[in-house]
Design a protein around this motif. Sequence first.
Motif, mmCIF file in Angstrom:
data_model
loop_
_atom_site.group_PDB
_atom_site.id
_atom_site.type_symbol
_atom_site.label_atom_id
_atom_site.label_comp_id
_atom_site.label_asym_id
_atom_site.label_seq_id
_atom_site.Cartn_x
_atom_site.Cartn_y
_atom_site.Cartn_z
ATOM 1 N N SER A 243 0.828 -1.209 0.000
ATOM 2 C CA SER A 243 0.000 0.000 0.000
ATOM 3 C C SER A 243 0.856 1.249 0.000
ATOM 4 O O SER A 243 0.501 2.267 -0.611
ATOM 5 C CB SER A 243 -0.920 0.006 1.222
ATOM 6 N N LEU A 244 2.002 1.217 0.662
ATOM 7 C CA LEU A 244 2.893 2.372 0.669
ATOM 8 C C LEU A 244 3.469 2.614 -0.720
ATOM 9 O O LEU A 244 3.594 3.759 -1.156
ATOM 10 C CB LEU A 244 4.017 2.166 1.682
ATOM 11 N N ALA A 245 3.808 1.539 -1.408
ATOM 12 C CA ALA A 245 4.303 1.684 -2.779
ATOM 13 C C ALA A 245 3.232 2.304 -3.671
ATOM 14 O O ALA A 245 3.523 3.172 -4.507
ATOM 15 C CB ALA A 245 4.731 0.325 -3.326
ATOM 16 N N SER A 246 1.988 1.881 -3.497
ATOM 17 C CA SER A 246 0.883 2.448 -4.286
ATOM 18 C C SER A 246 0.689 3.917 -3.965
ATOM 19 O O SER A 246 0.436 4.739 -4.856
ATOM 20 C CB SER A 246 -0.409 1.676 -3.982
ATOM 21 N N ALA A 247 0.807 4.269 -2.683
ATOM 22 C CA ALA A 247 0.642 5.664 -2.274
ATOM 23 C C ALA A 247 1.729 6.542 -2.883
ATOM 24 O O ALA A 247 1.463 7.657 -3.355
ATOM 25 C CB ALA A 247 0.654 5.766 -0.752
ATOM 26 N N VAL A 248 2.971 6.039 -2.887
ATOM 27 C CA VAL A 248 4.071 6.801 -3.473
ATOM 28 C C VAL A 248 3.858 6.988 -4.973
ATOM 29 O O VAL A 248 4.056 8.088 -5.513
ATOM 30 C CB VAL A 248 5.424 6.104 -3.199
ATOM 31 N N ARG A 249 3.447 5.939 -5.651
ATOM 32 C CA ARG A 249 3.196 6.059 -7.100
ATOM 33 C C ARG A 249 2.128 7.111 -7.380
ATOM 34 O O ARG A 249 2.239 7.884 -8.341
ATOM 35 C CB ARG A 249 2.767 4.711 -7.672
ATOM 36 N N ALA A 250 1.104 7.171 -6.535
ATOM 37 C CA ALA A 250 0.028 8.154 -6.730
ATOM 38 C C ALA A 250 0.555 9.577 -6.562
ATOM 39 O O ALA A 250 0.237 10.470 -7.369
ATOM 40 C CB ALA A 250 -1.109 7.881 -5.747
ATOM 41 N N LEU A 251 1.383 9.817 -5.554
ATOM 42 C CA LEU A 251 1.923 11.161 -5.345
ATOM 43 C C LEU A 251 2.966 11.512 -6.398
ATOM 44 O O LEU A 251 3.118 12.678 -6.761
ATOM 45 C CB LEU A 251 2.537 11.277 -3.951
ATOM 46 N N ALA A 252 3.693 10.512 -6.891
ATOM 47 C CA ALA A 252 4.706 10.773 -7.911
ATOM 48 C C ALA A 252 4.090 11.305 -9.199
ATOM 49 O O ALA A 252 4.784 11.956 -10.000
ATOM 50 C CB ALA A 252 5.502 9.499 -8.189
ATOM 51 N N GLU A 253 2.808 11.053 -9.393
ATOM 52 C CA GLU A 253 2.129 11.534 -10.589
ATOM 53 C C GLU A 253 1.626 12.971 -10.446
ATOM 54 O O GLU A 253 1.132 13.555 -11.408
ATOM 55 C CB GLU A 253 0.949 10.611 -10.918
ATOM 56 N N VAL A 254 1.742 13.541 -9.237
ATOM 57 C CA VAL A 254 1.343 14.936 -9.022
ATOM 58 C C VAL A 254 2.440 15.837 -9.570
ATOM 59 O O VAL A 254 3.574 15.837 -9.080
ATOM 60 C CB VAL A 254 1.115 15.213 -7.521
ATOM 61 N N GLU A 255 2.123 16.582 -10.604
ATOM 62 C CA GLU A 255 3.135 17.331 -11.359
ATOM 63 C C GLU A 255 3.903 18.317 -10.502
ATOM 64 O O GLU A 255 5.097 18.547 -10.713
ATOM 65 C CB GLU A 255 2.456 18.067 -12.523
ATOM 66 N N ALA A 256 3.249 18.910 -9.510
ATOM 67 C CA ALA A 256 3.907 19.943 -8.714
ATOM 68 C C ALA A 256 5.006 19.390 -7.813
ATOM 69 O O ALA A 256 5.899 20.128 -7.389
ATOM 70 C CB ALA A 256 2.874 20.672 -7.855
ATOM 71 N N LEU A 257 4.974 18.106 -7.502
ATOM 72 C CA LEU A 257 5.912 17.533 -6.542
ATOM 73 C C LEU A 257 7.200 17.073 -7.228
ATOM 74 O O LEU A 257 7.182 16.518 -8.318
ATOM 75 C CB LEU A 257 5.271 16.355 -5.811
ATOM 76 N N ASP A 258 8.322 17.298 -6.545
ATOM 77 C CA ASP A 258 9.616 16.877 -7.062
ATOM 78 C C ASP A 258 9.993 15.477 -6.589
ATOM 79 O O ASP A 258 10.794 14.791 -7.239
ATOM 80 C CB ASP A 258 10.709 17.853 -6.610
#
Length: 276
Positions: A15-30
């Motif tokens: 679930s943590l891996a899925s959560a990271v993948r979801a945030l990684a797709e947010v364009e504003a985040l580095d």
Amino acid sequence: MAAVPAVPGPAASPSLASAVRALAEVEALDMAFAASLDARDGTFRLGHMSGARAGSMDGLVTAVGQGLGGKVLAVERPLAVADYARAPGITHQFDQAVSAEGLRAVFALPVRVDGTLHGAVYGAMRRPVEFGERFLARMAATVRAAVRPAPSRTHPAPGPDGCDVLLSREEARELHAVLRAARAGTTDPAARSRLDALAARLHQPGAASPPAVHLSARELDVLALVAVGHANGEVAARLGLTVETVKSYLKSAMAKLGSRTRGEAVHRARAGGLLP
């Protein structure tokens, strides 16, 4: 406890891996990454790095209550800082590793699956930014959608009195804090006894043995309000105490729990059955 290199621990939650993948797709985040909780010893491990440049943070291990993510794991609510290295209210074990990655603005969100806390997920930027409440709410919704389990047709499990459990964990904690504040505000022995009984049902449903650590009523009143995010001044106002008295009760509770920070004290109180 300082951040140290990782040692073998429990398998990281998918679930943590899925959560990271979801945030990684947010364009504003580095950058996005996660903290995997080891409930056996109250530590967490950083991993699932997305967008990392230096690799300086991958595998670091430290105690719940320490750093931004450790505080999130202790209080189990979202937190953010506009400039990590200068942020008050958190410990700074990770400053060197965070600086090596060039990170400035960081937020962290607790990750729960079926009511169980698996860890935290972080989003970060390489410039100072004030993350607003709406942005954090949107990120929290993104993470919840990413880790949501498949729909189940199973009926909710009944509570200890045979009734369905209708309160979420967050609602139970808020209600517990309200009950403790109400108890502190009445001198009627019968009312106090009833409020104590109701509060105990929220944090010790069906407990087989009493907690190993004993906190006084006032220490528990203070810690219950701290646990849901109230600052010392707010706790003082709700309980009719001075800020210095609140600090004294909090210091005493932390000593009994063997904690160095208020977040760690909340985590240990929950683990010991003193708070929901």
